[in-house]
Structures are given as structure tokens and as C-alpha cells.
Design an enzyme around this catalytic site. Sequence first.
Site, PDB file in Angstrom:
ATOM      1  N   HIS A   1      -3.892  -5.054   0.276  1.00  9.98           N
ATOM      2  CA  HIS A   1      -3.383  -5.775   1.331  1.00  9.98           C
ATOM      3  C   HIS A   1      -3.425  -6.682   1.677  1.00  9.98           C
ATOM      4  O   HIS A   1      -4.683  -7.638   1.635  1.00  9.98           O
ATOM      5  CB  HIS A   1      -4.203  -5.204   2.434  1.00  9.98           C
TER       6      HIS A   1
ATOM      7  N   GLU B   1      -2.638  -9.125   3.223  1.00  8.16           N
ATOM      8  CA  GLU B   1      -2.950 -10.023   4.886  1.00  8.16           C
ATOM      9  C   GLU B   1      -4.017  -9.688   4.703  1.00  8.16           C
ATOM     10  O   GLU B   1      -5.222 -10.518   6.044  1.00  8.16           O
ATOM     11  CB  GLU B   1      -2.133  -8.749   6.174  1.00  8.16           C
TER      12      GLU B   1
ATOM     13  N   CYS C   1       0.474  -1.088   0.192  1.00  8.27           N
ATOM     14  CA  CYS C   1       0.288  -0.033   0.155  1.00  8.27           C
ATOM     15  C   CYS C   1       0.966   1.038  -0.485  1.00  8.27           C
ATOM     16  O   CYS C   1       1.408   1.213  -0.902  1.00  8.27           O
ATOM     17  CB  CYS C   1      -0.870  -0.127   1.153  1.00  8.27           C
TER      18      CYS C   1
END
Length: 387
Positions: free
Chosen positions: A354, A356, A256
Site C-alpha cells: 500500500h 498510500e 494489492c
Amino acid sequence: MTTRAPALLVLEDGRTFRGESYGAGGETFGEAVFATGMTGYQETLTDPSYHRQVVVQTAPHIGNTGVNDEDAESGRIWVAGYVVRDPARRVSSWRARRSLEDELAAQGVVGICGIDTRALTRHLRERGAMRVGISSTESDADALRERVLGSPAMTGAELAGEVSTREAYVVPAVGERRFRVAALDLGIKTMTPRRMAERGIEVHVLPAWSSIDDVLAVAPDGLFLSNGPGDPATADGPAEVLRAALERGLPFFGICFGNQVFGRALGFTTFKLGYGHRGINQPVQDLGTEKVEVTAHNHGFAVKWSTDGPRYEAVDTPYGKAEVSHVCLNDDVVEGLALRGTDGALRAFSVQYHPEAAAGPHDAAYLFDRFVELMERDRDHQRVATS
């Protein structure tokens, strides 16, 4: 039935919505943005990347599962304000510890409910993200708009230092430690070092203002730059650290804001998107494999890939050949970068989204494995060079 005070929302262009107070009473200002996820509101609220932004939830029903003690992505709520259509009347989840509205009120987050969030979202899509004010103490729209126009804009905002850890800390590897990584906290989410720890990585999380000497003092096998808020054009310090790391051949992975800093380190500029990408359902294509991933996003800026050649043509940089690795299928925005050495091997990479995935799909979890492979290959090369 809850009795609520009247509340007012005014955008900087004068568009006005009247609803009811939600969360804390009072007045707040920020950049109005919309998030398209139907779940994961707790992770959204506690994501430091939303610092100084007023989040509009496009899903109409918010708060159904309350708030628990496990899913927060930081130690507090970071949004400047919160906008929902229909707040849940009661909490229904065995994991819930309190209601969302109680949590918003406890942390002083001013919100508004009972407005047409679809109309507001369409307005932001057509006119672009802009400053906004929410107030339960002001009924005069013109007066509130004047204060909105006097509030700071997101362009030029240097915010990573405001959300970063003040002191370095370590997230230990799960099981045997295989690698050590220095992670610059530009607004890092809790789940990110956890995903690395699951792969045997000991993560040393460092403040945003750390120097290359601070990074090297960790004796890392790799460098990681996190997500974060604000304008990447202000991130001169992290970009300088990254350039120094690339000069030393340190394996790098960025997410990001870290992707935007990587672009700057490679010599490119960044620009502000019209209304940004925020949600857990954004389609991205890997240009190498042509595979499409559904991914979680939260960004209002992007890397500008400016070359004179064909679309997304690879370019030479002082550190190797840079290329675009991923693009957004909605608007063709750069969603990933890769840096390769003279032998064509990957040296560093980043993505705008993202992996994650807290909350979100797990299509991109393989990127953490790619970081592990990058560090493994670098370690093998070092062994050969010293043998």
C-alpha cells in the site's frame, strides 16, 4: 474500572482462548489474521480489505488515541471481529472524538480482550490463518467450534462486490487537473484517490462490476485497480476489464488486490499465503534499483510466478514482456509486477503493498509519481502519432 462480560474465542482447529468482551456483545465469525502495526488501528478497522476477517492486534496496547473523524479509510468499520490484549482505559489525544470501544459497540463489532495475543499470533504463524469465532453469549467451546466449522472460508470468497461503491463518484484534482483516471473500486481506501488527486489527477471511482465500456466512457488517461477483500481467483470481471484495457494500451497501476488481478490478466494464477502479510513494517526490495522499502501490507493471497526458467525470469505475454519488479524480503513472495513493450518502456505496473500508507511509512509514495510519468509518456506518444 470497567466490568466486562466473559468472552470466548475458538479457532477451527479447536484452540481456545477465554477473555472478556470488548466492543459489542454477541457472536461473530471470520478468518483469524494478525496485524503487526503498532499504530494505525483506526485505518486498519476501516480498511475494506479486512471484510470478513477477525483481526488480532499484535501490539498489546490498543485504543490509546481513541477514534477521530479524519483517519477512517471508508465510511464504516469492516472487520468481522477484533482481538486485543490490553485495551486503553482512557483516551489521550487532542484529535479524539470518542473511544475505540464506544465506536466498536456503536457499529456492532464483536471483540475480545484480555487474552494472550502473542500466543494466538504464534499459533496462526505455525498453523496458518483459519476460521474463528468470538462469542460473549456462548461458554461452550465445542458448541462454538461447530458453528465456526460451518462458517464460510476465505478461499473462493467473492467479496469485492460487497464492499464496492454502488454508484460512481469523482474525487477532483487538487489544483489544475492534469490527468483523468478510471479507478475500479474493489475495496478502495479513502487515501488512495487522495494521493492521486494531490498530483493533479481527477479520479473517477467506478463500481467493481463496471465494464470496459464504463471505463472508456470516462475518457481516462489511465486505469487503476484498488485493494480489496476475498479470493482474487473469483475476480473474473475485473481481470476481463484489465485485459481489454491492456489491449488498448491504456496505462495501468494496481495496488494489492489490483496486483493480483494484474497477475491473472497476464496469465498467472494466485495462491493463498499461510498467514498473509498485514502490518506497516514489511520489507520489500525493488529488483530494478535493489532499494529496500519498508511498506504497509494487508493481503492473504499472492501471485504465483510459475516459469520453467530462472527465478523470476521475465516472460512474454499477449500484451508485452512481464516481469517481477518487487519481492518481499521475509518470504520472497511477489510484491510487484511490471509490463514492458517491445521498446522496453514501462506500460503497466502494480504492487502488492500500500503506497498510500494509511497508516504506514512513505517509502513507496514514489509509485504514484511513476503512474503520472507513465500517463505523461503515453500522452506524448499520442501527440507524436497524431502530429
